[in-house]
Write a protein that holds these residues in place. Structure first.
Motif, PDB file in Angstrom:
ATOM      1  N   PRO A  49      47.109  65.983  45.243  1.00 38.55           N
ATOM      2  CA  PRO A  49      46.267  65.110  44.420  1.00 38.55           C
ATOM      3  C   PRO A  49      45.052  65.857  43.866  1.00 38.55           C
ATOM      4  O   PRO A  49      44.384  66.598  44.572  1.00 38.55           O
ATOM      5  CB  PRO A  49      45.857  64.000  45.386  1.00 38.55           C
ATOM      6  CG  PRO A  49      46.949  63.971  46.402  1.00 38.55           C
ATOM      7  CD  PRO A  49      47.387  65.404  46.555  1.00 38.55           C
ATOM      8  N   VAL A  50      44.786  65.655  42.587  1.00 37.01           N
ATOM      9  CA  VAL A  50      43.732  66.383  41.884  1.00 37.01           C
ATOM     10  C   VAL A  50      42.372  66.176  42.546  1.00 37.01           C
ATOM     11  O   VAL A  50      41.630  67.131  42.767  1.00 37.01           O
ATOM     12  CB  VAL A  50      43.701  65.969  40.394  1.00 37.01           C
ATOM     13  CG1 VAL A  50      42.478  66.530  39.695  1.00 37.01           C
ATOM     14  CG2 VAL A  50      44.963  66.439  39.700  1.00 37.01           C
ATOM     15  N   ALA A  51      42.038  64.924  42.868  1.00 36.39           N
ATOM     16  CA  ALA A  51      40.731  64.646  43.478  1.00 36.39           C
ATOM     17  C   ALA A  51      40.599  65.374  44.809  1.00 36.39           C
ATOM     18  O   ALA A  51      39.542  65.944  45.104  1.00 36.39           O
ATOM     19  CB  ALA A  51      40.520  63.151  43.647  1.00 36.39           C
ATOM     20  N   ASP A  52      41.658  65.389  45.611  1.00 33.84           N
ATOM     21  CA  ASP A  52      41.613  66.095  46.902  1.00 33.84           C
ATOM     22  C   ASP A  52      41.366  67.583  46.699  1.00 33.84           C
ATOM     23  O   ASP A  52      40.562  68.205  47.398  1.00 33.84           O
ATOM     24  CB  ASP A  52      42.913  65.897  47.683  1.00 33.84           C
ATOM     25  CG  ASP A  52      43.120  64.471  48.153  1.00 33.84           C
ATOM     26  OD1 ASP A  52      42.166  63.660  48.070  1.00 33.84           O
ATOM     27  OD2 ASP A  52      44.238  64.160  48.599  1.00 33.84           O
ATOM     28  N   TYR A  90      35.193  67.223  36.749  1.00 34.80           N
ATOM     29  CA  TYR A  90      36.639  66.990  36.713  1.00 34.80           C
ATOM     30  C   TYR A  90      37.075  65.960  37.746  1.00 34.80           C
ATOM     31  O   TYR A  90      38.053  65.240  37.531  1.00 34.80           O
ATOM     32  CB  TYR A  90      37.412  68.296  36.852  1.00 34.80           C
ATOM     33  CG  TYR A  90      37.346  69.149  35.605  1.00 34.80           C
ATOM     34  CD1 TYR A  90      37.540  68.586  34.347  1.00 34.80           C
ATOM     35  CD2 TYR A  90      37.061  70.493  35.670  1.00 34.80           C
ATOM     36  CE1 TYR A  90      37.468  69.347  33.203  1.00 34.80           C
ATOM     37  CE2 TYR A  90      36.982  71.266  34.521  1.00 34.80           C
ATOM     38  CZ  TYR A  90      37.192  70.689  33.290  1.00 34.80           C
ATOM     39  OH  TYR A  90      37.116  71.443  32.150  1.00 34.80           O
ATOM     40  N   THR A  91      36.355  65.854  38.862  1.00 36.09           N
ATOM     41  CA  THR A  91      36.668  64.798  39.822  1.00 36.09           C
ATOM     42  C   THR A  91      36.393  63.439  39.198  1.00 36.09           C
ATOM     43  O   THR A  91      37.206  62.511  39.323  1.00 36.09           O
ATOM     44  CB  THR A  91      35.849  64.964  41.119  1.00 36.09           C
ATOM     45  OG1 THR A  91      36.170  66.234  41.703  1.00 36.09           O
ATOM     46  CG2 THR A  91      36.159  63.865  42.124  1.00 36.09           C
ATOM     47  N   LEU A  95      39.225  60.574  38.580  1.00 37.96           N
ATOM     48  CA  LEU A  95      39.122  59.247  39.175  1.00 37.96           C
ATOM     49  C   LEU A  95      39.077  58.149  38.115  1.00 37.96           C
ATOM     50  O   LEU A  95      39.626  57.067  38.315  1.00 37.96           O
ATOM     51  CB  LEU A  95      37.900  59.170  40.087  1.00 37.96           C
ATOM     52  CG  LEU A  95      37.968  60.041  41.335  1.00 37.96           C
ATOM     53  CD1 LEU A  95      36.645  60.004  42.088  1.00 37.96           C
ATOM     54  CD2 LEU A  95      39.121  59.614  42.243  1.00 37.96           C
ATOM     55  N   GLN A  96      38.438  58.427  36.998  1.00 35.29           N
ATOM     56  CA  GLN A  96      38.335  57.423  35.939  1.00 35.29           C
ATOM     57  C   GLN A  96      39.611  57.330  35.099  1.00 35.29           C
ATOM     58  O   GLN A  96      39.926  56.274  34.569  1.00 35.29           O
ATOM     59  CB  GLN A  96      37.155  57.728  35.022  1.00 35.29           C
ATOM     60  CG  GLN A  96      35.825  57.532  35.708  1.00 35.29           C
ATOM     61  CD  GLN A  96      34.660  57.989  34.836  1.00 35.29           C
ATOM     62  OE1 GLN A  96      34.832  58.534  33.756  1.00 35.29           O
ATOM     63  NE2 GLN A  96      33.446  57.752  35.319  1.00 35.29           N
TER      64      GLN A  96
END
Length: 111
Positions: A49-52, A90-91, A95-96
């Motif tokens: 996952p990108v956020a992780d 980028y987080t 998320l948005q």
């Protein structure tokens, strides 16, 4: 470790045939742009996952900055701050707008 073959090919094409491959990145602004390109390419080829990934990257960059040598240059500090800002930006984007970057199937199923 992830090999970013598309970016590597792009960068290889940008090197003058008779020039120093590192000369292009001697300016701070050029290195910032390179870090941005690397991060975008990495986020586009995610297997987590990108956020992780970005949160873990932020943590590693913050730890690296905290361990900086006493004689670290202002440039070192500016690059680390820039990397931290990229991770935060980028987080927020991920998320948005979760479809902005590719996500692993498991993450997409969870929403």
């Amino acid at each position: 470790l992830v090999f970013l073959s598309d970016l590597a090919a792009q960068l290889a094409k940008e090197v003058p045939p008779d020039g120093d491959p590192l000369a292009k990145w001697s300016e701070l602004s050029a290195r910032k742009a390179l870090y941005d390109r690397v991060l975008i390419e990495r986020l586009s080829s995610q297997n987590e996952p990108v956020a992780d990934f970005l949160i873990a990257s932020f943590r590693r960059a913050a730890e690296s900055r905290a361990r900086r040598p006493r004689d670290a240059t202002d440039e070192f500090e500016e690059l680390h701050n820039y990397l931290l800002e990229l991770c935060v930006s980028y987080t927020a984007i991920a998320l948005q707008n979760p479809t902005f970057f590719p996500q692993p199937a498991e993450a997409e199923e969870q929403g």
